[in-house]
Design a protein around this motif. Structure first.
Motif, short mmCIF file in Angstrom:
data_model
loop_
_atom_site.label_atom_id
_atom_site.label_comp_id
_atom_site.label_asym_id
_atom_site.label_seq_id
_atom_site.Cartn_x
_atom_site.Cartn_y
_atom_site.Cartn_z
N GLY A 121 84.64 -29.04 -39.74
CA GLY A 121 85.51 -28.86 -38.58
C GLY A 121 85.24 -27.52 -37.93
N GLU A 122 86.08 -27.17 -36.99
CA GLU A 122 85.89 -25.90 -36.30
C GLU A 122 86.06 -24.71 -37.24
OE1 GLU A 122 87.91 -25.28 -32.58
OE2 GLU A 122 87.69 -27.39 -32.05
N LYS A 123 86.98 -24.84 -38.18
CA LYS A 123 87.28 -23.71 -39.07
C LYS A 123 87.04 -24.03 -40.54
CE LYS A 123 90.67 -21.86 -35.88
NZ LYS A 123 92.01 -21.38 -35.68
N TRP A 124 86.31 -25.08 -40.82
CA TRP A 124 86.03 -25.44 -42.22
C TRP A 124 84.71 -26.19 -42.29
CZ3 TRP A 124 85.81 -30.63 -43.87
CH2 TRP A 124 86.25 -31.57 -42.93
N GLY A 125 84.11 -26.12 -43.45
CA GLY A 125 82.85 -26.81 -43.71
C GLY A 125 82.80 -27.24 -45.16
N THR A 126 81.84 -28.07 -45.48
CA THR A 126 81.71 -28.60 -46.84
C THR A 126 80.27 -28.48 -47.28
OG1 THR A 126 83.39 -30.24 -46.24
CG2 THR A 126 82.22 -30.60 -48.30
N GLU A 127 80.07 -27.94 -48.47
CA GLU A 127 78.74 -27.89 -49.08
C GLU A 127 78.23 -29.32 -49.26
OE1 GLU A 127 77.74 -27.19 -53.54
OE2 GLU A 127 78.06 -25.22 -52.60
N LEU A 128 76.93 -29.55 -49.14
CA LEU A 128 76.36 -30.89 -49.16
C LEU A 128 76.73 -31.67 -50.42
CD1 LEU A 128 74.68 -33.04 -47.75
CD2 LEU A 128 72.63 -32.02 -48.78
N SER A 129 76.63 -31.05 -51.60
CA SER A 129 76.97 -31.80 -52.83
C SER A 129 78.44 -32.22 -52.82
CB SER A 129 76.65 -30.96 -54.07
OG SER A 129 77.48 -29.80 -54.10
N GLU A 130 79.30 -31.35 -52.29
CA GLU A 130 80.72 -31.72 -52.20
C GLU A 130 80.96 -32.74 -51.09
OE1 GLU A 130 82.78 -27.76 -54.10
OE2 GLU A 130 82.76 -27.93 -51.93
N ALA A 131 80.13 -32.71 -50.05
CA ALA A 131 80.24 -33.71 -48.99
C ALA A 131 79.93 -35.10 -49.55
CB ALA A 131 79.29 -33.37 -47.84
N GLU A 184 92.02 -34.29 -39.67
CA GLU A 184 90.56 -34.31 -39.57
C GLU A 184 89.95 -34.97 -40.81
OE1 GLU A 184 88.65 -30.58 -38.54
OE2 GLU A 184 90.40 -29.99 -37.37
N LEU A 185 90.51 -34.66 -41.95
CA LEU A 185 89.98 -35.16 -43.21
C LEU A 185 90.20 -36.67 -43.36
CD1 LEU A 185 88.53 -33.77 -45.50
CD2 LEU A 185 90.73 -33.43 -46.62
N THR A 186 91.38 -37.15 -43.04
CA THR A 186 91.68 -38.57 -43.22
C THR A 186 91.03 -39.45 -42.15
OG1 THR A 186 93.79 -38.32 -42.07
CG2 THR A 186 93.82 -38.21 -44.49
N ALA A 187 90.55 -38.86 -41.08
CA ALA A 187 89.85 -39.65 -40.05
C ALA A 187 88.45 -40.05 -40.50
CB ALA A 187 89.77 -38.85 -38.75
N LEU A 188 87.86 -39.27 -41.38
CA LEU A 188 86.47 -39.51 -41.79
C LEU A 188 86.24 -40.81 -42.58
CD1 LEU A 188 85.44 -35.86 -42.67
CD2 LEU A 188 84.53 -37.27 -40.80
N PRO A 189 87.00 -41.11 -43.62
CA PRO A 189 86.67 -42.29 -44.43
C PRO A 189 86.66 -43.60 -43.66
CG PRO A 189 88.26 -40.92 -45.58
CD PRO A 189 88.10 -40.36 -44.20
N VAL A 190 87.56 -43.76 -42.72
CA VAL A 190 87.59 -45.00 -41.94
C VAL A 190 86.30 -45.13 -41.13
CG1 VAL A 190 88.81 -46.22 -40.09
CG2 VAL A 190 90.11 -45.00 -41.83
N PRO A 228 91.16 -28.27 -45.39
CA PRO A 228 91.00 -28.60 -43.97
C PRO A 228 92.24 -29.32 -43.44
CG PRO A 228 89.26 -29.58 -45.30
CD PRO A 228 90.22 -28.97 -46.23
N PRO A 229 92.40 -29.38 -42.13
CA PRO A 229 93.53 -30.14 -41.57
C PRO A 229 93.48 -31.60 -42.03
CG PRO A 229 92.47 -28.82 -39.88
CD PRO A 229 91.61 -28.74 -41.10
N LEU A 230 94.59 -32.10 -42.49
CA LEU A 230 94.64 -33.46 -43.04
C LEU A 230 94.22 -34.51 -42.02
CD1 LEU A 230 97.89 -33.31 -45.21
CD2 LEU A 230 95.52 -32.98 -45.91
N GLU A 234 72.95 -38.33 -37.93
CA GLU A 234 72.94 -38.90 -36.59
C GLU A 234 74.32 -39.27 -36.05
OE1 GLU A 234 69.80 -41.87 -36.13
OE2 GLU A 234 68.90 -41.02 -37.95
N ALA A 235 75.20 -39.75 -36.91
CA ALA A 235 76.53 -40.20 -36.46
C ALA A 235 77.50 -39.04 -36.27
CB ALA A 235 77.10 -41.22 -37.44
N GLY A 236 77.12 -37.87 -36.76
CA GLY A 236 78.01 -36.72 -36.62
C GLY A 236 79.26 -36.80 -37.46
N LEU A 237 79.16 -37.47 -38.60
CA LEU A 237 80.32 -37.65 -39.47
C LEU A 237 80.25 -36.80 -40.74
CD1 LEU A 237 80.80 -41.51 -39.10
CD2 LEU A 237 82.09 -39.68 -37.98
N TYR A 238 79.53 -35.69 -40.64
CA TYR A 238 79.50 -34.74 -41.76
C TYR A 238 80.89 -34.09 -41.84
CZ TYR A 238 77.77 -31.30 -45.06
OH TYR A 238 77.57 -30.56 -46.18
N PRO A 239 81.42 -33.91 -43.05
CA PRO A 239 82.76 -33.33 -43.18
C PRO A 239 82.80 -31.84 -42.86
CG PRO A 239 81.85 -33.81 -45.34
CD PRO A 239 80.87 -34.33 -44.34
#
Length: 137
Positions: free
Chosen positions: A98-108, A67-73, A63-65, A91-96
């Motif tokens: 993006g528009e062109k990428w997604g993450t399986e729940l276990s990997e999330a 987008e990815l690095t914004a999540l942990p903070v 995924p775009p870096l 609820e917070a909408g912070l599932y990893p």
């Protein structure tokens, strides 16, 4: 004569470098004995390196870096406020994702743990306990 001139010049230079007062020699001693500050990789760099090592199968391409690095903070902020992993992802909408990428729940969940380890390690026990209680970890 030439040797005397060189010796005298070296002595003058040495005195200028070491200083004449006791106060100067103390600070010079402190300056030479304190170790240099060595900075390691940033949190973002450590996070990205660990993510690359994890080799998530649900990502055909990384995924775009940004987008990815914004999540942990954001995760750490919400967790620090007392919110749960379920809240983060639902609820917070912070599932990893993006528009062109997604993450399986276990990997999330694994990505979340990597983010917490790097950005807010004091919250790791809270996250792992919650994941264990839900049967995920």
């Amino acid at each position: 004569m030439r040797r005397t001139t060189i010796t005298a010049a070296a002595a003058v230079l040495l005195l200028a470098l070491t200083g004449c007062s006791a106060e100067d020699s103390g600070s010079a001693k402190e300056a030479t004995t304190s170790p240099p500050v060595v900075e390691g990789p940033s949190k973002d760099e450590r996070f990205i390196n660990r993510v690359h090592d994890a080799d998530f199968t649900s990502w055909p391409t990384s995924p775009p870096l940004e987008e990815l690095t914004a999540l942990p903070v954001q995760w750490c902020s919400e967790l620090d406020a007392g919110h749960s992993v379920e809240y983060l992802f639902d609820e917070a909408g912070l599932y990893p994702i993006g528009e062109k990428w997604g993450t399986e729940l276990s990997e999330a969940h694994e990505l979340l743990l990597i983010g917490v380890d790097v950005y807010c390690p004091a919250l790791r026990d809270q996250v792992t306990a919650e994941l264990r209680e839900s049967g995920v970890y």
